[in-house]
Design a protein around this motif. Structure first.
Motif, short mmCIF file in Angstrom:
data_model
loop_
_atom_site.label_atom_id
_atom_site.label_comp_id
_atom_site.label_asym_id
_atom_site.label_seq_id
_atom_site.Cartn_x
_atom_site.Cartn_y
_atom_site.Cartn_z
N GLU A 623 0.65 -1.86 -0.39
CA GLU A 623 -0.26 0.25 -0.26
C GLU A 623 0.92 1.04 0.07
O GLU A 623 1.83 1.55 -0.81
N ASP A 624 0.83 1.92 0.96
CA ASP A 624 1.81 3.34 1.22
C ASP A 624 3.00 3.61 1.86
O ASP A 624 3.23 4.26 2.20
N HIS A 625 3.23 1.69 2.09
CA HIS A 625 4.19 1.56 3.43
C HIS A 625 5.74 0.66 2.68
O HIS A 625 4.90 0.40 2.22
N ARG A 626 6.73 1.44 3.35
CA ARG A 626 7.75 0.83 2.96
C ARG A 626 8.42 0.14 4.40
O ARG A 626 8.75 0.88 5.20
N LYS A 731 -0.74 15.57 3.12
CA LYS A 731 -0.63 14.13 3.56
C LYS A 731 -0.92 13.74 4.78
O LYS A 731 -0.13 13.88 5.08
N SER A 734 -1.20 6.60 6.26
CA SER A 734 -2.42 5.66 7.30
C SER A 734 -1.99 4.47 8.31
O SER A 734 -0.06 4.69 7.96
N ARG A 749 6.52 5.66 5.21
CA ARG A 749 5.17 6.36 3.47
C ARG A 749 5.82 6.23 2.80
O ARG A 749 6.79 7.11 2.41
N VAL A 750 4.96 5.91 1.17
CA VAL A 750 6.09 5.71 0.05
C VAL A 750 5.12 7.19 -0.60
O VAL A 750 3.96 6.78 -0.20
N ALA A 751 5.13 7.90 -0.93
CA ALA A 751 4.97 9.18 -1.84
C ALA A 751 3.82 7.93 -2.90
O ALA A 751 4.98 7.61 -3.57
#
Length: 751
Positions: A623-626, A731, A734, A749-751
């Motif tokens: 999702e939006d996490h690394r 932003k 999450s 968090r990944v952009a």
């Protein structure tokens, strides 16, 4: 004769032309006086006629509409026409619009004539169907007293010979004189122009640097003339492999370069590199002598590995250096790690020179087992290097370095003497096999060295087996036969190693007195898999050996299903992990002293994709996490990661291997903080012992996202925002879906 009489006489062709030329040569009345008066008009016309007849130059004239009113007779005839039929035609039709480089800028002859201005020494090509003719043409407008344009008067000189000489000189500059391929200068120009254009168009370009393996041996053995012929034939093969749009050039010596536009799929590039290696490695016939060479290939791809020609060439050079040090006959992709690897290899070479004196070299022995009885028949001596700081250094690393640095002869002599000494102390009659490099085999003193090693150790000659590769058969000279004959007189056994991977002619088997053929593990690997042709190849090799009264050994057997197949195919001896890994001298002494000569095979039931054990940090994007996790092993189809807790099966990740390498993977197995992944697109070989993705994140994409346009840097660099940056951009974060274990690291968090 009076002027009146002269005017009343019928005009000849020469007089007619003289009448026109008077106006061209006579100075205007208002012109300043000259130091020496011009000849009378009639004499001047005669001079012009003489000059034309010498064919060193010619004249022409037009009217105001640029239609020819005069042209020298010999020019018309040279063009296959009559002067009369040329009169009235446009002067523009006489010249081709192709101008000599630098003669008149980028203007065509038509545009230049339309300016109605004076011009001189304009180099043009005759427009006609015939051998190429080039002229240097000059012209001056003819103006009335009122300044009205009446036409052109002009002259021309034939410069065809000079032009052809310059073209030949240019061809030699842009073409390699020996092979006819593009020269170093030309191929560099093409690469530079291509990369400049591709940068604007956001296109990719693969660069392959190719170096011929074992070429120096042939050049030294058969002479420079044979070496030149070999380079010609290798160049022709490269040209046949190249597809439309590829550029092939010779950099000098035995180095070549191939430019492949619009190719960034590393799987396709690997296929091209393998095809080049296979084509170059086929046998050659030079003056009736058959010889074989190989090729190593370094690959770099723009814009990933370099934006400019200098960057890309340097990257491909490093990849080529790595390919040669990996054992040659292979390709290698560029990676940023190679910079450190190249320096590391240079240090290893320096340290290898003193390794023998420091006592860091030792021999391991892998059992060779009878396929019918599982009983040990002998051991192969394998050179090992235990570095005091680096630990064990792979033979795949230091053996090629030793060959390149001319260290293989002293290392080979030490290994032979040490193996004979160790084997002489073994209980029983087990044989010892020692590898002899092609460089060692070339030395005429090899039989004397073997004699000395046997005498000093007391080992019986029939217990020594010398393993020799096919590459020693570069030519079918008497020296090879003499060396084989001398070795057989000593009573030692000879084995043909890595059979089928080098010299493709079987003619040498008629005279070379081998006792055994060793089947290379490339034929053994995957032989038990359905649809594989390796079993048929092994059957043919075994049949050939049996017909010649030779034994066979299959190398690299690791699984029970492969062992069962190889045994059914009547291979006489087995060598591989399914029986034993290489052993220390002390282990062999213990085994042989106890009489434990029978080894029970053990190992996996079936072969599967090779999994490489490793311990490295990689990124996992969900999702939006690394997440930072540890990768424990990896194969072409999947991997085992550790560091995330309780990840459900079916979860999809993007794995960030670094250097723009992203792979979509699905969790197939999950237990606590370990997950087994299956890649959506299988990884491919990097040409060495590693794996890589087929595609990478393009620097053009990163540049569009705000990063400077540059070759891909090392490490992991997806676009990442920290909490402060995210808040500034409006932003929110999450919550992460998974928690990290101790094996993991940070969560971003990944952009």
């Amino acid at each position: 004769m009076s002027a009146t009489d002269d005017q009343q006489r019928p005009e000849s062709g020469a007089d007619a032309s003289a009448k026109g030329w008077r106006k061209y040569f006579n100075a205007p009345k208002e012109a300043a006086p000259v130091v020496q008066a011009l000849p009378p008009p009639k004499q001047l016309a005669k001079l012009a006629q003489i000059f034309e007849s010498s064919k060193r130059g010619w004249f022409w004239a037009t009217d105001a509409e640029l239609r020819l009113t005069y042209v020298s007779d010999h020019i018309a005839k040279r063009l296959g026409r009559e002067p009369s039929e040329m009169l009235g035609t446009s002067i523009k039709d006489l010249f081709n619009d192709e101008l000599a480089e630098g003669s008149a800028g980028n203007r065509t002859t038509g545009l230049l004539l339309n300016t109605r201005s004076k011009f001189s020494n304009m180099e043009v090509r005759a427009d006609y169907d015939g051998p190429e003719i080039w002229w240097s043409v000059s012209g001056q407008p003819d103006l009335s007293k009122e300044g009205e344009f009446l036409g052109y008067w002009g002259s021309g000189i034939d410069v065809t010979t000079d032009r052809q000489s310059r073209d030949e000189s240019s061809r030699l500059t842009h073409s390699d004189t020996l092979t006819g391929l593009a020269s170093r200068h030309k191929i560099s120009q093409r690469l530079d122009k291509a990369l400049q254009a591709y940068k604007i168009a956001k296109r990719s370009c693969a660069l392959l640097m190719i170096d011929l393996d074992r070429f120096k041996q042939i050049n030294d053995t058969l002479g420079h003339q044979a070496g030149d012929e070999l380079l010609k034939q290798a160049s022709q093969r490269l040209t046949r492999v190249a597809k439309d749009g590829w550029d092939v050039g010779r950099l000098g010596g035995d180095e070549f370069q191939v430019i492949i536009p619009d190719m960034d799929d590393r799987g396709e590039v690997a296929d091209a590199a393998k095809k080049i290696i296979a084509m170059i490695s086929q046998p050659y016939t030079i003056d009736g002598t058959r010889c074989v060479i190989g090729a190593s290939v370094g690959v770099a791809i723009a814009p990933y590995d370099g934006i400019t020609s200098e960057e890309l060439t340097r990257s491909a050079d490093l990849a080529l250096y790595a390919a040669k040090n990996d054992g040659r006959g292979r390709y290698r992709f560029y990676s940023t790690d190679l910079h450190a690897d190249a320096e590391d290899l240079r240090q290893i070479e320096d340290e290898l020179r003193d390794a023998l004196e420091r006592g860091e070299m030792w021999l391991a022995y892998q059992p060779v087992v009878s396929a019918s009885t599982n009983e040990i028949s002998g051991f192969e001596a394998l050179m090992r290097w235990e570095h005091p700081e680096r630990g064990a250094i792979s033979p795949g690393i230091f053996i090629p370095i030793a060959e390149e640095a001319n260290l293989i002869v002293p290392l080979g002599e030490w290994a032979l003497r040490k193996a004979c000494e160790d084997a002489a102390s073994w209980p029983g009659s087990a044989r010892v096999a020692v590898n002899v490099s092609p460089i060692q085999f070339e030395h005429s003193a090899l039989p004397q060295l073997v004699t000395s090693a046997l005498a000093n150790s007391g080992l019986a000659p029939d217990r020594l087996e010398l393993e020799i590769t096919e590459s020693v058969f570069l030519g079918e000279g008497s020296d090879i036969d003499q060396t084989f004959g001398a070795l057989k007189k000593l009573g030692v056994r000879l084995a043909l190693d890595d059979f089928g991977t080098g010299y493709s002619s079987l003619s040498y088997l008629k005279s070379a007195p081998f006792d055994k053929i060793k089947i290379d593990q490339s034929f053994v690997r995957d032989a038990a898999m359905p649809g594989n042709r390796n079993a048929a190849i092994i059957t043919a090799i075994v049949s050939l050996a049996e017909a010649l009264g030779m034994e066979t050994t299959a190398e690299g057997i690791e699984t029970l299903d492969t062992l069962e197949l190889i045994t059914k195919l009547r291979v006489s001896h087995i060598q591989g992990y399914v029986y034993s890994r290489p052993l220390h001298y002390e282990d062999i002494m213990e085994t042989l002293s106890e009489g434990n000569l029978v080894i029970k095979p053990t190992g996996p039931e079936m072969n599967r994709s090779d999994r490489k054990t490793l311990y490295r940090k990689v990124g996992v994007i969900h999702e939006d996490h690394r997440y930072e996790v540890t990768m424990r092993n990896v194969s072409m189809t999947g991997a085992l990661i550790e560091g995330l807790n309780d990840v459900p099966k079916g979860t999809q990740f993007v794995i960030d291997f670094g250097e723009g390498q992203l792979a979509v993977a699905t969790v197939r197995r999950s237990m606590n903080d370990k997950q087994g992944l299956q890649f959506e697109v299988p990884l491919i070989s990097d040409g060495s012992d590693g794996l890589c993705t087929r595609s990478r994140v393009s620097p053009y994409v990163l540049a569009a996202a705000g990063m400077p346009l540059a070759a891909l840097p090392s490490g992991h660099y997806p676009l990442v925002m920290n909490e402060e940056t995210a808040q500034q951009n409006g932003k929110g974060f999450s919550l992460p879906s998974f928690t990290q274990s101790e094996a993991g690291g940070t969560v971003l968090r990944v952009a």
